[in-house]
Design an enzyme around this catalytic site. Structure first.
Site, PDB file in Angstrom:
ATOM      1  N   ASP A  82     -11.579  25.788  24.882  1.00 36.69           N
ATOM      2  CA  ASP A  82     -11.379  25.343  23.501  1.00 36.69           C
ATOM      3  C   ASP A  82     -11.113  26.555  22.616  1.00 36.69           C
ATOM      4  O   ASP A  82     -11.299  27.712  23.019  1.00 36.69           O
ATOM      5  CB  ASP A  82     -12.636  24.597  23.029  1.00 36.69           C
ATOM      6  CG  ASP A  82     -12.415  23.799  21.750  1.00 36.69           C
ATOM      7  OD1 ASP A  82     -11.269  23.722  21.271  1.00 36.69           O
ATOM      8  OD2 ASP A  82     -13.405  23.256  21.228  1.00 36.69           O
ATOM      9  N   LYS A  83     -10.689  26.249  21.401  1.00 37.38           N
ATOM     10  CA  LYS A  83     -10.500  27.267  20.360  1.00 37.38           C
ATOM     11  C   LYS A  83     -11.322  26.832  19.160  1.00 37.38           C
ATOM     12  O   LYS A  83     -11.484  25.631  18.933  1.00 37.38           O
ATOM     13  CB  LYS A  83      -9.011  27.275  20.030  1.00 37.38           C
ATOM     14  CG  LYS A  83      -8.471  28.085  18.939  1.00 37.38           C
ATOM     15  CD  LYS A  83      -8.462  27.716  17.495  1.00 37.38           C
ATOM     16  CE  LYS A  83      -8.384  26.367  16.954  1.00 37.38           C
ATOM     17  NZ  LYS A  83      -8.347  26.268  15.469  1.00 37.38           N
ATOM     18  N   HIS A  84     -11.820  27.786  18.406  1.00 37.57           N
ATOM     19  CA  HIS A  84     -12.511  27.419  17.168  1.00 37.57           C
ATOM     20  C   HIS A  84     -12.138  28.433  16.098  1.00 37.57           C
ATOM     21  O   HIS A  84     -12.021  29.623  16.376  1.00 37.57           O
ATOM     22  CB  HIS A  84     -14.027  27.410  17.377  1.00 37.57           C
ATOM     23  CG  HIS A  84     -14.748  26.682  16.293  1.00 37.57           C
ATOM     24  ND1 HIS A  84     -14.967  25.327  16.317  1.00 37.57           N
ATOM     25  CD2 HIS A  84     -15.286  27.116  15.127  1.00 37.57           C
ATOM     26  CE1 HIS A  84     -15.620  24.963  15.226  1.00 37.57           C
ATOM     27  NE2 HIS A  84     -15.818  26.023  14.480  1.00 37.57           N
ATOM     28  N   SER A  85     -11.951  27.929  14.903  1.00 41.19           N
ATOM     29  CA  SER A  85     -11.596  28.814  13.795  1.00 41.19           C
ATOM     30  C   SER A  85     -12.799  28.978  12.879  1.00 41.19           C
ATOM     31  O   SER A  85     -13.596  28.051  12.723  1.00 41.19           O
ATOM     32  CB  SER A  85     -10.435  28.173  13.030  1.00 41.19           C
ATOM     33  OG  SER A  85     -10.375  28.692  11.721  1.00 41.19           O
ATOM     34  N   THR A 122     -11.188  19.985  10.257  1.00 39.94           N
ATOM     35  CA  THR A 122     -10.348  19.266  11.218  1.00 39.94           C
ATOM     36  C   THR A 122     -10.743  17.789  11.304  1.00 39.94           C
ATOM     37  O   THR A 122      -9.884  16.906  11.387  1.00 39.94           O
ATOM     38  CB  THR A 122     -10.469  19.962  12.592  1.00 39.94           C
ATOM     39  OG1 THR A 122      -9.980  21.289  12.424  1.00 39.94           O
ATOM     40  CG2 THR A 122      -9.675  19.270  13.672  1.00 39.94           C
ATOM     41  N   ARG A 170     -25.459  23.781   4.087  1.00 49.96           N
ATOM     42  CA  ARG A 170     -24.851  25.087   3.746  1.00 49.96           C
ATOM     43  C   ARG A 170     -23.588  24.891   2.908  1.00 49.96           C
ATOM     44  O   ARG A 170     -23.297  25.676   2.002  1.00 49.96           O
ATOM     45  CB  ARG A 170     -24.506  25.863   5.028  1.00 49.96           C
ATOM     46  CG  ARG A 170     -25.727  26.437   5.727  1.00 49.96           C
ATOM     47  CD  ARG A 170     -25.350  26.959   7.112  1.00 49.96           C
ATOM     48  NE  ARG A 170     -24.300  27.951   7.063  1.00 49.96           N
ATOM     49  CZ  ARG A 170     -23.291  28.024   7.933  1.00 49.96           C
ATOM     50  NH1 ARG A 170     -23.191  27.190   8.935  1.00 49.96           N
ATOM     51  NH2 ARG A 170     -22.387  28.954   7.816  1.00 49.96           N
ATOM     52  N   SER A 185     -23.713  28.437  14.174  1.00 51.93           N
ATOM     53  CA  SER A 185     -23.119  27.131  13.914  1.00 51.93           C
ATOM     54  C   SER A 185     -21.963  26.851  14.879  1.00 51.93           C
ATOM     55  O   SER A 185     -21.884  25.778  15.488  1.00 51.93           O
ATOM     56  CB  SER A 185     -22.629  27.106  12.464  1.00 51.93           C
ATOM     57  OG  SER A 185     -21.783  26.019  12.245  1.00 51.93           O
ATOM     58  N   LYS A 189     -22.173  24.309  18.789  1.00 50.15           N
ATOM     59  CA  LYS A 189     -21.287  23.178  19.124  1.00 50.15           C
ATOM     60  C   LYS A 189     -20.533  23.459  20.425  1.00 50.15           C
ATOM     61  O   LYS A 189     -20.324  22.576  21.236  1.00 50.15           O
ATOM     62  CB  LYS A 189     -20.270  22.942  18.004  1.00 50.15           C
ATOM     63  CG  LYS A 189     -20.891  22.471  16.712  1.00 50.15           C
ATOM     64  CD  LYS A 189     -19.839  22.126  15.676  1.00 50.15           C
ATOM     65  CE  LYS A 189     -19.331  23.302  14.888  1.00 50.15           C
ATOM     66  NZ  LYS A 189     -20.103  23.677  13.709  1.00 50.15           N
ATOM     67  N   LYS A 190     -20.108  24.706  20.581  1.00 53.85           N
ATOM     68  CA  LYS A 190     -19.267  25.028  21.737  1.00 53.85           C
ATOM     69  C   LYS A 190     -20.085  25.055  23.025  1.00 53.85           C
ATOM     70  O   LYS A 190     -19.606  24.655  24.074  1.00 53.85           O
ATOM     71  CB  LYS A 190     -18.555  26.381  21.518  1.00 53.85           C
ATOM     72  CG  LYS A 190     -17.637  26.356  20.309  1.00 53.85           C
ATOM     73  CD  LYS A 190     -16.531  25.334  20.467  1.00 53.85           C
ATOM     74  CE  LYS A 190     -16.062  24.791  19.152  1.00 53.85           C
ATOM     75  NZ  LYS A 190     -15.036  23.751  19.266  1.00 53.85           N
TER      76      LYS A 190
HETATM   77  N1  URA Z   1     -17.138  26.822  11.351  1.00 52.58           N
HETATM   78  C1  URA Z   1     -18.318  26.302  11.780  1.00 52.58           C
HETATM   79  O1  URA Z   1     -18.351  25.438  12.670  1.00 52.58           O
HETATM   80  N2  URA Z   1     -19.434  26.728  11.221  1.00 52.58           N
HETATM   81  C2  URA Z   1     -19.465  27.680  10.250  1.00 52.58           C
HETATM   82  O2  URA Z   1     -20.534  28.033   9.797  1.00 52.58           O
HETATM   83  C3  URA Z   1     -18.237  28.222   9.805  1.00 52.58           C
HETATM   84  C4  URA Z   1     -17.076  27.775  10.379  1.00 52.58           C
END
Ligand code: URA
Length: 437
Positions: A82-85, A122, A170, A185, A189-190
């Protein structure tokens, strides 16, 4: 344990112990710690930071606060990656990269977030597709990942639920821009998604949470190092966020731009560069390709052949969206009542990208309070990039708003966020660096 003691410990610059972090995460998950105490601890962490060890513990505790997915028995014949930004304005990379990677043989179970601070989310964007189930049960999620190669969904209540609640708090308490909190954070999830490799898009610039190169690198290293302690192979790209990525910003407008990209009709150059670099890196990080050039070529072929568009269509239909969405997206996406051009004169020199994100929140496209409903149709499209010459023929952008007065305010906000001059500015790269360890 008294939670006020945990808050006071961090407020006074102390180091939280494993038990205190576990107590916090349990209380986040079952809501036994109220939002005001969560906010107080978030602000104390924001101001006083966390050690690498504390951030790792927070990550692992949040990752195991709900279901942890396991793909080993899913019968997949490719890597789960996966990719996460870290978040930006106009960042629609996920809608492009997930189906491209799927068309290249990867499996992408993408669990995404909602808008955070001034940035778009997203999950919110994908909800502008009518019928699309952004919160499916895991059975359907696994089925779509297997059949389409990718599934983009939101964070369901069983996956890293501690992060889900913490993220929402937050978002509205000015506690987003913290290296340990962003690290925990994202990785919670990942790790819970059961990935074998991850590519991070760490954005830097005035529209990113990390505005300086040094802070972006600090975040990238924190994520790579913390992911390694959980056995998750992670590469990070540092990419530019000093202007909107692509030509649109706003939920449904970004889905429309994504479809035009996947149909190989309109691929804005900076967006294209980010997509190909990140997607190529996914193939490298997951062991599908050794060479970045070959990986990139494979991604390009997946777009041009239509295979990536097909993967998107399968994902969309598999999750309850229209089967002909790729062909008739304009028919399905919500439209704003008022659409009009915004004009300016001269070369666009610079953009305050955070202010563009805030203008979209003011239009109703992002949240001011936890759980607020969004107007998915609003935002800006046909946004011209830095360096463009603007005149009466060439507008700065089109504004999409619910009312004329909203459009007037958004126009003022966008013009105030832009700097114009008589000369084009120097060109900037869009990819600054790639970090692998
Ligand atoms: N993306 C996330 O999932 N969490 C954050 O805190 C910032 C960007």
């Amino acid at each position: 344990m008294l939670f006020t003691d945990v808050i006071r410990c961090k407020r006074d610059g102390g180091v939280l112990g494993k038990e205190q972090i576990r107590y916090f995460v349990d209380g986040l998950t079952d809501s036994s710690i109220p939002a005001e105490q969560v906010s107080a601890l978030a602000m104390a962490i924001f101001l006083n930071g966390m050690s690498f060890e504390e951030a790792g513990q927070l990550t692992r505790a949040m990752a195991s606060s709900g279901t942890v997915l396991d793909w080993t028995d899913a019968g997949l014949d490719g890597p789960v990656v996966d990719k996460h930004s870290t978040g930006g304005v106009g960042d629609k990379v996920s809608f492009l990269l997930a189906p491209i990677a799927a068309a290249c043989g990867c499996y992408v179970p993408m669990i995404s977030g909602r808008g955070l601070g001034h940035t778009g989310g997203t999950t919110d964007k994908v909800e502008s597709i009518p019928g699309y189930l952004s919160m499916p049960d895991f059975k359907l999620f696994r089925k779509v990942v297997k059949s389409a190669g990718c599934a983009i969904i939101g964070q369901t209540s069983d996956l890293a639920p501690a992060d889900r609640r913490f993220y929402a708090i937050r978002d509205v308490t000015g506690t987003v821009e913290s290296v340990p909190l962003i690290t925990a954070s994202i990785l919670a999830k990942k790790i819970a998604a059961g990935l074998s490799a991850l590519v991070m898009d760490v954005k830097v610039g005035n529209g990113a949470f990390m505005e300086s190169d040094a802070r972006a690198r600090e975040l990238a290293k924190s994520i790579i190092g913390t992911a390694a302690t959980a056995g998750l192979q992670t590469h990070a790209l540092i990419t530019d966020m000093n202007e909107v990525l692509g030509t649109s910003a706003g939920n449904a407008l970004e889905i429309a731009e994504s479809v035009r990209y996947l149909r190989n009709e309109q691929r804005e150059a900076r967006l294209d560069e980010v997509v190909l670099a990140l997607c190529g890196e996914m193939l490298v990080a997951s062991g599908m390709e050794d060479d970045r050039g070959a990986a990139r070529k494979r991604c390009e072929d997946a777009i041009v052949s239509g295979a990536a568009a097909e993967a998107f269509a399968k994902m969309c239909a598999g999750l309850g969206g229209p089967a002909d969405f790729i062909d008739r997206f304009e028919h399905y996406l919500p439209r704003a009542e008022v659409v009009r051009p915004i004009h300016a004169e001269g070369y666009l020199q610079a953009v305050n990208t955070r202010a563009v994100g805030s203008a979209i929140i003011e239009l109703g496209g992002g949240r001011r309070t936890v759980g607020q409903d969004l107007d998915l149709a609003v935002g800006f499209s046909a946004i011209t990039g830095i360096g463009s010459q603007l005149d009466r023929q060439q507008p700065l952008a089109l504004v999409h708003a619910a009312t004329d007065s909203d459009a007037d305010r958004a126009q003022r906000n966008l013009l105030a966020a832009c700097t114009f001059g008589h000369e084009p500015p120097a060109e900037r790269p869009v990819i600054y660096d790639i970090l692998t360890a």
